[in-house]
Write an enzyme that holds these catalytic residues in place. Structure first.
Site, PDB file in Angstrom:
ATOM      1  N   CYS A   1      -0.105   1.186  19.133  1.00  0.00           N
ATOM      2  CA  CYS A   1       0.342   0.648  17.847  1.00  0.00           C
ATOM      3  C   CYS A   1       1.605   1.414  17.453  1.00  0.00           C
ATOM      4  CB  CYS A   1      -0.782   0.844  16.825  1.00  0.00           C
ATOM      5  SG  CYS A   1      -0.345   0.288  15.175  1.00  0.00           S
TER       6      CYS A   1
ATOM      7  N   CYS B   1      -5.722   1.543  10.176  1.00  0.00           N
ATOM      8  CA  CYS B   1      -4.747   0.638   9.555  1.00  0.00           C
ATOM      9  C   CYS B   1      -4.499   1.028   8.108  1.00  0.00           C
ATOM     10  CB  CYS B   1      -5.266  -0.800   9.531  1.00  0.00           C
ATOM     11  SG  CYS B   1      -5.771  -1.401  11.103  1.00  0.00           S
TER      12      CYS B   1
ATOM     13  N   CYS C   1       3.233  -3.401  -0.303  1.00  0.00           N
ATOM     14  CA  CYS C   1       1.928  -4.054  -0.385  1.00  0.00           C
ATOM     15  C   CYS C   1       0.979  -3.098  -1.120  1.00  0.00           C
ATOM     16  CB  CYS C   1       1.404  -4.396   1.009  1.00  0.00           C
ATOM     17  SG  CYS C   1       2.460  -5.607   1.831  1.00  0.00           S
TER      18      CYS C   1
ATOM     19  N   CYS D   1       8.435   1.871   4.413  1.00  0.00           N
ATOM     20  CA  CYS D   1       8.428   0.409   4.324  1.00  0.00           C
ATOM     21  C   CYS D   1       8.845   0.034   2.919  1.00  0.00           C
ATOM     22  CB  CYS D   1       7.023  -0.133   4.612  1.00  0.00           C
ATOM     23  SG  CYS D   1       6.970  -1.942   4.734  1.00  0.00           S
TER      24      CYS D   1
ATOM     25  N   GLU E   1       4.473   7.553  12.862  1.00  0.00           N
ATOM     26  CA  GLU E   1       3.249   7.707  13.629  1.00  0.00           C
ATOM     27  C   GLU E   1       3.047   6.554  14.605  1.00  0.00           C
ATOM     28  OE1 GLU E   1       0.616  10.482  10.770  1.00  0.00           O
ATOM     29  OE2 GLU E   1       0.476   8.365  10.312  1.00  0.00           O
TER      30      GLU E   1
ATOM     31  N   CYS F   1      -1.501  -0.488   0.817  1.00  0.00           N
ATOM     32  CA  CYS F   1      -1.037   0.166   2.045  1.00  0.00           C
ATOM     33  C   CYS F   1      -0.398   1.516   1.728  1.00  0.00           C
ATOM     34  CB  CYS F   1      -0.029  -0.733   2.753  1.00  0.00           C
ATOM     35  SG  CYS F   1       0.658   0.031   4.243  1.00  0.00           S
TER      36      CYS F   1
ATOM     37  N   ASN G   1      -9.193   0.444   4.467  1.00  0.00           N
ATOM     38  CA  ASN G   1      -9.256   1.868   4.770  1.00  0.00           C
ATOM     39  C   ASN G   1      -8.705   2.644   3.587  1.00  0.00           C
ATOM     40  OD1 ASN G   1     -10.294   1.784   7.482  1.00  0.00           O
ATOM     41  ND2 ASN G   1      -8.327   0.882   8.052  1.00  0.00           N
TER      42      ASN G   1
ATOM     43  N   SER H   1       3.432  -8.008  14.164  1.00  0.00           N
ATOM     44  CA  SER H   1       2.681  -8.292  12.944  1.00  0.00           C
ATOM     45  C   SER H   1       3.645  -8.300  11.777  1.00  0.00           C
ATOM     46  CB  SER H   1       1.610  -7.214  12.743  1.00  0.00           C
ATOM     47  OG  SER H   1       0.890  -7.453  11.553  1.00  0.00           O
TER      48      SER H   1
ATOM     49  N   GLY I   1       5.991   0.288   8.737  1.00  0.00           N
ATOM     50  CA  GLY I   1       7.162  -0.567   8.587  1.00  0.00           C
ATOM     51  C   GLY I   1       6.900  -2.041   8.803  1.00  0.00           C
ATOM     52  N   GLU I   2       7.899  -2.853   8.430  1.00  0.00           N
ATOM     53  CA  GLU I   2       7.835  -4.302   8.616  1.00  0.00           C
ATOM     54  C   GLU I   2       8.773  -4.643   9.781  1.00  0.00           C
ATOM     55  OE1 GLU I   2       6.288  -7.129   7.763  1.00  0.00           O
ATOM     56  OE2 GLU I   2       7.798  -8.128   8.979  1.00  0.00           O
TER      57      GLU I   2
ATOM     58  N   SER J   1      -0.034 -11.012   8.275  1.00  0.00           N
ATOM     59  CA  SER J   1      -0.891 -10.319   7.310  1.00  0.00           C
ATOM     60  C   SER J   1      -1.071 -11.213   6.092  1.00  0.00           C
ATOM     61  CB  SER J   1      -0.242  -8.991   6.917  1.00  0.00           C
ATOM     62  OG  SER J   1      -0.252  -8.116   8.020  1.00  0.00           O
ATOM     63  N   LEU J   2      -2.186 -11.895   6.044  1.00  0.00           N
ATOM     64  CA  LEU J   2      -2.395 -12.921   5.023  1.00  0.00           C
ATOM     65  C   LEU J   2      -2.959 -12.312   3.741  1.00  0.00           C
ATOM     66  CD1 LEU J   2      -1.882 -15.914   4.892  1.00  0.00           C
ATOM     67  CD2 LEU J   2      -4.149 -16.321   5.843  1.00  0.00           C
ATOM     68  N   HIS J   3      -4.146 -11.780   3.802  1.00  0.00           N
ATOM     69  CA  HIS J   3      -4.762 -10.969   2.748  1.00  0.00           C
ATOM     70  C   HIS J   3      -5.152 -11.690   1.464  1.00  0.00           C
ATOM     71  CE1 HIS J   3      -3.639  -7.901   5.462  1.00  0.00           C
ATOM     72  NE2 HIS J   3      -2.456  -7.633   5.008  1.00  0.00           N
TER      73      HIS J   3
HETATM   74  N1  SAH Z   1       4.338  -4.821   7.957  1.00  0.00           N
HETATM   75  C1  SAH Z   1       3.596  -5.463   9.023  1.00  0.00           C
HETATM   76  C2  SAH Z   1       3.099  -4.466  10.028  1.00  0.00           C
HETATM   77  C3  SAH Z   1       2.023  -3.513   9.504  1.00  0.00           C
HETATM   78  S1  SAH Z   1       0.570  -3.914  10.328  1.00  0.00           S
HETATM   79  C4  SAH Z   1       2.490  -6.298   8.434  1.00  0.00           C
HETATM   80  O1  SAH Z   1       2.311  -6.255   7.226  1.00  0.00           O
HETATM   81  O2  SAH Z   1       1.835  -7.050   9.153  1.00  0.00           O
HETATM   82  C5  SAH Z   1      -0.616  -3.030   9.485  1.00  0.00           C
HETATM   83  C6  SAH Z   1      -1.789  -3.909   9.077  1.00  0.00           C
HETATM   84  O3  SAH Z   1      -2.736  -3.109   8.355  1.00  0.00           O
HETATM   85  C7  SAH Z   1      -1.329  -5.002   8.136  1.00  0.00           C
HETATM   86  O4  SAH Z   1      -2.104  -6.149   8.287  1.00  0.00           O
HETATM   87  C8  SAH Z   1      -1.613  -4.344   6.811  1.00  0.00           C
HETATM   88  O5  SAH Z   1      -1.660  -5.259   5.771  1.00  0.00           O
HETATM   89  C9  SAH Z   1      -2.921  -3.671   7.068  1.00  0.00           C
HETATM   90  N2  SAH Z   1      -3.221  -2.614   6.113  1.00  0.00           N
HETATM   91  C10 SAH Z   1      -2.347  -1.953   5.324  1.00  0.00           C
HETATM   92  N3  SAH Z   1      -2.992  -1.067   4.563  1.00  0.00           N
HETATM   93  C11 SAH Z   1      -4.288  -1.156   4.874  1.00  0.00           C
HETATM   94  C12 SAH Z   1      -5.451  -0.439   4.427  1.00  0.00           C
HETATM   95  N4  SAH Z   1      -5.378   0.528   3.529  1.00  0.00           N
HETATM   96  N5  SAH Z   1      -6.625  -0.778   4.994  1.00  0.00           N
HETATM   97  C13 SAH Z   1      -6.691  -1.723   5.950  1.00  0.00           C
HETATM   98  N6  SAH Z   1      -5.640  -2.412   6.398  1.00  0.00           N
HETATM   99  C14 SAH Z   1      -4.449  -2.132   5.870  1.00  0.00           C
END
Ligand code: SAH
Length: 364
Positions: free
Chosen positions: A104, A338, A115, A111, A91, A118, A295, A196, A164-165, A218-220
């Site tokens: 995007c 996202c 995570c 992937c 997508e 995701c 999300n 990203s 994907g990464e 993507s820190l989280h």
């Molecule tokens: N693999 C890369 C590129 C993906 S970017 C990365 O991790 O950065 C997609 C972004 O959306 C990342 O920051 C990811 O962590 C975030 N994301 C993934 N699942 C999500 C969700 N359910 N709700 C909100 N953000 C999410």
């Protein structure tokens, strides 16, 4: 099989054409036709010598990934589904904003990073996209979106934040990035192209050498204990190493900050104490924060915090002098937000079957 010219960046195309006995300026001409004008028919490339046009028609092709679905959200977000063969589809999302139009783009079918929050990660992994499939998303989207009334391209920014990464598909991603930046191709500024990453430390250093564009990480989570759980690649590249890579990247980055993405998960990483720990973690690193309220997707096991909690968290970080934005949920009515991108992935890692068993065990 014919060579797909979309797999070449400028130098790659020049080298391939040199192998056919052609001069380097031919590569610039062909590159312009393909990427600037979106031409896929060699016979229409009028300033290219006829003999070369005919030869290209025999041995080469310009093959774009096929668009199999095109959906428009109530807020103007548009989601394209690309068939990339063998039961896989990825997508691509176009997000219009007042001052820019952002595409995007996906970099892998599925992937492998798993995570926890995701939905792409839930689907497993099939394969890396080719450079042609990555740049093809931009070409197709440009075609379908057309131009604005002033004749300008609608897409002004590209973020590799789809499925994907990106840094796990390094070579193909760098080829596609070079095409995005090349003046004879898409001509986007480095500041308007963002990679990203979930934090592949050695690859961040390689990107710094190969093609420094804007970087989002993507820190989280503010601590290794929590991040190990949410972003499993952290067990390999823990936070101290990741912060080191960010510092090194800043020496060459086209923007003088790193963007930290932070998905907000209710009761998991959204407390004032988490915000405080985050500030300690990024101390001394010029950065911005982009908070992404979670999300949801079916059976995710996570919840989005109340808006008031997100606001407090944002204020806490902003009060320390760090620019903090909260990402608006765009396109969620068409599952384009996202973490909701799922496309269609024929998992080859066989993790998904394992997960079903795990979940079943938890349920007992
Ligand atoms: N693999 C890369 C590129 C993906 S970017 C990365 O991790 O950065 C997609 C972004 O959306 C990342 O920051 C990811 O962590 C975030 N994301 C993934 N699942 C999500 C969700 N359910 N709700 C909100 N953000 C999410």
């Amino acid at each position: 099989m014919a060579v797909n010219l979309l797999d070449f960046d400028g130098p790659g195309l020049a080298a391939w054409l040199a192998g056919q006995g052609e001069k380097p300026f031919r590569a610039r001409q062909v590159l312009r036709w393909i990427h600037r004008f979106g031409q896929t028919d060699f016979s229409a490339m009028t300033d290219v010598a006829r003999a070369l046009r005919e030869r290209l028609g025999e041995i080469a092709e310009i093959r774009l990934p096929a668009v199999t679905s095109d959906r428009l959200s109530g807020d103007g977000t548009r989601k394209f589904l690309f068939d990339v063969g063998q039961g896989n589809a990825v997508e691509t999302v176009f997000i219009p904003e007042e001052d820019r139009g952002t595409l995007c783009v996906s970099t892998q079918a599925g992937c492998a990073l798993e995570c926890a929050f995701c939905s792409t990660g839930r689907q497993g992994f099939n394969r890396n996209l080719t450079a042609a499939e990555i740049i093809g998303q931009l070409l197709q989207a440009n075609r379908l979106l057309g131009r604005d009334p002033a004749g300008e391209r609608i897409i002004s920014n590209v973020v590799l934040m789809g499925m994907g990464e990106p840094l796990a598909n390094f070579d193909n991603v760098v080829t596609a990035l070079r095409l995005m930046l090349d003046d004879h191709a898409h001509g986007l500024s480095r500041r308007r192209v963002t990679v990203s990453t979930a934090g592949l430390v050695p690859a961040i250093d390689r990107l710094r050498e190969a093609c420094p564009v804007a970087l989002a990480v993507s820190l989280h989570a503010p601590t290794d204990t929590l991040r190990d759980r949410l972003v499993p690649i952290n067990r390999k590249y823990p936070l101290a190493e990741l912060m080191g890579a960010c510092r090194r990247y800043l020496e060459v980055a086209p923007r003088d900050f790193i963007t930290f993405e932070y998905v907000m998960l209710a009761g998991v990483n959204d407390s004032d104490a988490d915000a405080k720990a985050l500030l300690r973690l990024v101390d001394g690193i010029p950065c911005k924060f982009n908070l992404i309220p979670f999300n949801p997707f079916p059976d995710s096991g996570f919840r989005r915090p109340a808006p008031e909690r997100v606001r407090r968290f944002a204020t806490f970080i902003a009060d320390a002098g760090i620019v903090t934005t909260t990402r608006k949920t765009r396109g969620d009515d068409i599952d384009a937000a996202c973490g909701q991108l799922a496309g269609q992935v024929l998992d080859r890692s066989r993790r998904v079957a394992g997960r079903v068993i795990q979940l079943a065990e938890v349920g007992r």
